[in-house]
Scaffold this active site. Structure first.
Site, PDB file in Angstrom:
ATOM      1  N   SER A   1       1.494  -7.345  35.136  1.00  0.00           N
ATOM      2  CA  SER A   1       1.618  -7.264  33.679  1.00  0.00           C
ATOM      3  C   SER A   1       2.070  -5.872  33.263  1.00  0.00           C
ATOM      4  O   SER A   1       2.949  -5.719  32.396  1.00  0.00           O
ATOM      5  CB  SER A   1       0.282  -7.599  33.016  1.00  0.00           C
ATOM      6  OG  SER A   1      -0.096  -8.928  33.274  1.00  0.00           O
TER       7      SER A   1
ATOM      8  N   ARG B   1      -2.357  -1.112  27.430  1.00  0.00           N
ATOM      9  CA  ARG B   1      -3.525  -1.963  27.177  1.00  0.00           C
ATOM     10  C   ARG B   1      -3.384  -2.719  25.856  1.00  0.00           C
ATOM     11  O   ARG B   1      -3.745  -3.902  25.759  1.00  0.00           O
ATOM     12  CB  ARG B   1      -4.807  -1.122  27.154  1.00  0.00           C
ATOM     13  CG  ARG B   1      -5.239  -0.597  28.505  1.00  0.00           C
ATOM     14  CD  ARG B   1      -5.972  -1.642  29.299  1.00  0.00           C
ATOM     15  NE  ARG B   1      -6.296  -1.164  30.644  1.00  0.00           N
ATOM     16  CZ  ARG B   1      -6.817  -1.930  31.586  1.00  0.00           C
ATOM     17  NH1 ARG B   1      -7.077  -3.202  31.332  1.00  0.00           N
ATOM     18  NH2 ARG B   1      -7.071  -1.439  32.782  1.00  0.00           N
TER      19      ARG B   1
ATOM     20  N   HIS C   1      -0.720  -5.375  26.355  1.00  0.00           N
ATOM     21  CA  HIS C   1      -1.251  -6.409  27.249  1.00  0.00           C
ATOM     22  C   HIS C   1      -2.205  -7.334  26.503  1.00  0.00           C
ATOM     23  O   HIS C   1      -2.171  -8.563  26.678  1.00  0.00           O
ATOM     24  CB  HIS C   1      -1.969  -5.738  28.419  1.00  0.00           C
ATOM     25  CG  HIS C   1      -2.463  -6.686  29.462  1.00  0.00           C
ATOM     26  ND1 HIS C   1      -3.806  -6.875  29.730  1.00  0.00           N
ATOM     27  CD2 HIS C   1      -1.804  -7.520  30.307  1.00  0.00           C
ATOM     28  CE1 HIS C   1      -3.947  -7.756  30.681  1.00  0.00           C
ATOM     29  NE2 HIS C   1      -2.753  -8.178  31.057  1.00  0.00           N
TER      30      HIS C   1
END
Length: 208
Positions: A14, A37, A40
């Site tokens: 990812s 983050r 994601h």
């Protein structure tokens, strides 16, 4: 159909997919971790150009977390998403009062939202703490008002409320006027998963 089942492998892949979307933004390695983050958690690369991180935000947040500061949230979804076990290693806790009956009564009596009432209740504890807001613009407005009226200064505000009524305005006010470090997202995007992921990005940077 074949698909990945290894959690570490899925996360690594990812981050590889996200990386090209950060090219050209001139981010520090720590900022890359926070951006990654957030993207994601949202599954949305369009976050990349609208994330705003105060120059001192990551350093201030990590220092406060290392010192055992508490995190104060607007809703349970944010509190639930934060890695409380990792945070507890440093002495910190995650607090949320949105479901407290006393807060509901205060909100009703004063004609305000429960998240506003919760932040007012937290006010004296916010100095040197981290505030993580992912749902309620009114909570962010309230925190900024507390800061403007008092000497209370959170170490960091993670302000990413989502929605179409007050969300963009509250985040713009944070970005343009806050006298403390902040992490935010311009416009209507945001949400509790983004607030939790941003907080966790800082928690995972800590080294005992």
């Amino acid at each position: 159909m074949e698909f990945m089942t290894d959690p570490a492998g899925i996360e690594a892949r990812s981050m590889e997919i996200i990386a090209p979307h950060l090219t050209g933004l001139q981010l520090s390695p720590a900022e890359v971790k926070v951006y990654s983050r957030m993207i994601h958690a949202s599954g949305d690369p369009e976050y990349a150009p609208i994330i705003r991180i105060h120059p001192e935000a990551i350093k201030a947040g990590c220092q406060a977390l290392s010192a055992g500061c508490n995190i104060y949230c607007d809703v349970e979804m944010v509190r639930t998403g934060i890695n409380k076990n990792r945070l507890a290693e440093y002495g910190g806790t995650v607090q949320c009062l949105i479901a407290d009956p006393e807060i509901a009564a205060i909100a009703q009596n004063n004609g305000i939202t429960r998240s506003m009432a919760a932040m007012r209740q937290f006010a004296g504890q916010l100095d040197g703490a981290i505030v993580a807001i992912g749902n309620a613009p009114t909570a962010l407005f309230e925190v900024l008002d507390i800061i403007n009226r008092t000497n209370i200064r959170p170490a960091l505000i993670i302000g990413v409320p989502v929605g179409f009524v007050g969300a963009a305005e509250s985040k713009a006010l944070l970005h343009e006027t806050a006298p403390v470090p902040y992490i935010t997202v311009l416009g209507n995007k945001g949400g509790s998963p983004i607030a939790a992921a941003t907080t966790n990005a800082l928690v995972y940077m800590l080294e005992k």
